[in-house]
Design an enzyme around this catalytic site. Sequence first.
Site, mmCIF file in Angstrom:
data_model
loop_
_atom_site.group_PDB
_atom_site.id
_atom_site.type_symbol
_atom_site.label_atom_id
_atom_site.label_comp_id
_atom_site.label_asym_id
_atom_site.label_seq_id
_atom_site.Cartn_x
_atom_site.Cartn_y
_atom_site.Cartn_z
ATOM 1 C CG HIS A 139 -2.216 0.754 1.006
ATOM 2 N ND1 HIS A 139 -3.468 0.200 1.063
ATOM 3 C CD2 HIS A 139 -2.417 2.071 0.753
ATOM 4 C CE1 HIS A 139 -4.389 1.135 0.864
ATOM 5 N NE2 HIS A 139 -3.777 2.286 0.678
ATOM 6 C CD GLU A 184 -6.558 3.190 -4.488
ATOM 7 O OE1 GLU A 184 -5.806 4.142 -4.301
ATOM 8 O OE2 GLU A 184 -7.730 3.177 -4.118
ATOM 9 C CE1 TYR A 326 -12.642 6.151 -0.362
ATOM 10 C CE2 TYR A 326 -11.473 5.041 -2.131
ATOM 11 C CZ TYR A 326 -11.696 5.227 -0.783
ATOM 12 O OH TYR A 326 -10.994 4.498 0.134
HETATM 13 C C1 PNW Z 1 -7.406 5.404 -1.668
HETATM 14 N N1 PNW Z 1 -9.464 9.661 -6.095
HETATM 15 O O1 PNW Z 1 -6.813 6.424 -2.436
HETATM 16 C C2 PNW Z 1 -6.315 4.701 -0.896
HETATM 17 O O2 PNW Z 1 -6.293 3.314 -1.126
HETATM 18 C C3 PNW Z 1 -6.324 4.986 0.571
HETATM 19 O O3 PNW Z 1 -5.052 4.763 1.111
HETATM 20 C C4 PNW Z 1 -6.829 6.380 0.824
HETATM 21 O O4 PNW Z 1 -6.705 6.792 2.149
HETATM 22 C C5 PNW Z 1 -8.275 6.399 0.403
HETATM 23 O O5 PNW Z 1 -8.446 5.928 -0.908
HETATM 24 C C6 PNW Z 1 -8.926 7.772 0.513
HETATM 25 O O6 PNW Z 1 -8.269 8.699 -0.278
HETATM 26 C C7 PNW Z 1 -7.526 7.220 -3.314
HETATM 27 O O7 PNW Z 1 -8.901 10.692 -6.482
HETATM 28 C C8 PNW Z 1 -6.901 8.341 -3.809
HETATM 29 O O8 PNW Z 1 -10.596 9.338 -6.528
HETATM 30 C C9 PNW Z 1 -7.527 9.146 -4.727
HETATM 31 C C10 PNW Z 1 -8.816 8.835 -5.160
HETATM 32 C C11 PNW Z 1 -9.459 7.731 -4.648
HETATM 33 C C12 PNW Z 1 -8.804 6.917 -3.719
#
Ligand code: PNW
Length: 496
Positions: A139, A184, A326
């Site tokens: 991660h 990711e 998200y």
């Molecule tokens: C994820 N976006 O990252 C990660 O897996 C986590 O570590 C993080 O804390 C969590 O989501 C919340 O941010 C993302 O831009 C980073 O859509 C960016 C995005 C989504 C998830």
Amino acid sequence: MCWLKTVVISFMVSAVVGSRDFPPDFKFGAATAAYQVEGAWNISDKSASIWDSYVRRHPERIHDGSTGDIACDSYNQWKKDVEIASNLGLDFYRFSIAWTRLMPSGFPHTISEDGKKYYNELIDALLEKGIEPVVTLYHWDLPQSLQDLGGWANPLVSDWFADYARVVFSLYGDRVKTWITLNEPIIFCEIVYNTAMHAPGILSAGVGNYICNKHAMLAHAKAWRIYDEEFRPKYNGKVSLSNQILWLEPENENDVEITELTRQFMVGMFAHPIYSKEGGWPPVIEKIIAEKSKKEGLPKSRLPTFTQEEIDFIKGTYDFFGFNYYTSRVVKPAKEREPIGPWPFAGAPDLDIILSVRPEWKPAATSWFYIYPEGLRRQLAWLKEQYGDIEILITENGYASYDGGLDDHDRVQYYKEHLEQVLLAIEDGVKVTGYTAWTLIDNFEWSDGYRSKFGLYQIDFEDPLRKRTPRASAHYYASVIKNHSLDVDTKITDEL
Ligand code: PNW
């Protein structure tokens, strides 16, 4: 006839109500990641990861200039994490292993006794409470020692990762049955090299991102094959990766084609090599990048090719699809080199699009977050259409706010509306087998520092013991899990 009408209506109502139950074997979890919660960054023989060094070199790139040095102190407070996970009634807890805590040199000849013990105890304590550990190997916290050798840009990185994966599988594979190799790659390749806004902060737009992506695909595949050959026969677990996906919609009917192309840039680049029948990069993208590279006068494409042997090696290396959701975006074409909009990484600089959001999608905290629950169901349908009827595990979904209070009804609403979409997707026939809330506890939110809160539990960052307190959303989620249904009150205040 009146009674018949009543019977029919009440039958219809109960059918609708009944459909708010989750399938019996559907599982609920919550997730964290090592750098975001553990702290203890230099305890015992742990070495520095790229995030440990990045936050020191670039405090100005973290919203509040903070670090994960202590974070939630889960290295010391992990028993409390297990306790609250158990209070929530979680079926599984997704956490990640810090490579630098377990293998301080980055290589397998040194295994840290303390690191080994830490994860052993955590795994055993979870199992004692009946919570399944779901473990992410990577991660985003690469050993700095490996970064010094080029990190994800060095072709040997896939072997370094494979060696690390073998160690982890052999230490914990008897008890851990679900593995996520990489979290990711779109973030740790595209955001890193196209913006330098994450560790290690190296800018190499249109070059480094693709090199990283190729090596990430190989690293994942090597780990999967090691598991498949050496560990699956005795442990019979599942291994895949987690892809972060923004659902994308055309701004209007003329933009359908460009939207599909953007999906290939943002999903296909991290899924086609593994999940498609033919393997390799999405052909449409290979073509675009080759043409652009030629126009730039380059002797070959900036997108590194796969050999046929590599294509066959990577293809099919999955046991499910790990999907983090998200938010969503709307796509329209841009003139060449016009800025891409509020997701300035994937595809840049090879994709001439503008991303925006619909006015009715309400913003949450952090610059990129707009709420569109239907995007989750639509993305699930698209995944099934693209890659077939595979098992999908939602490995992250959750809500960011700047308000750290306990009365987080906006978060309750977010969970409720997204879980509704999961149920609808299941009704659509998509094989979604589980859901993971991001996140168990407030934690270090990368470049946003401690400003945005995602936790079901609030953390008191002023308290040396980092007291964990359940929010309204924790009560709500516990009730959904207990009832295995969305037919629960959204205002529950049971003791947790
Ligand atoms: C994820 N976006 O990252 C990660 O897996 C986590 O570590 C993080 O804390 C969590 O989501 C919340 O941010 C993302 O831009 C980073 O859509 C960016 C995005 C989504 C998830």
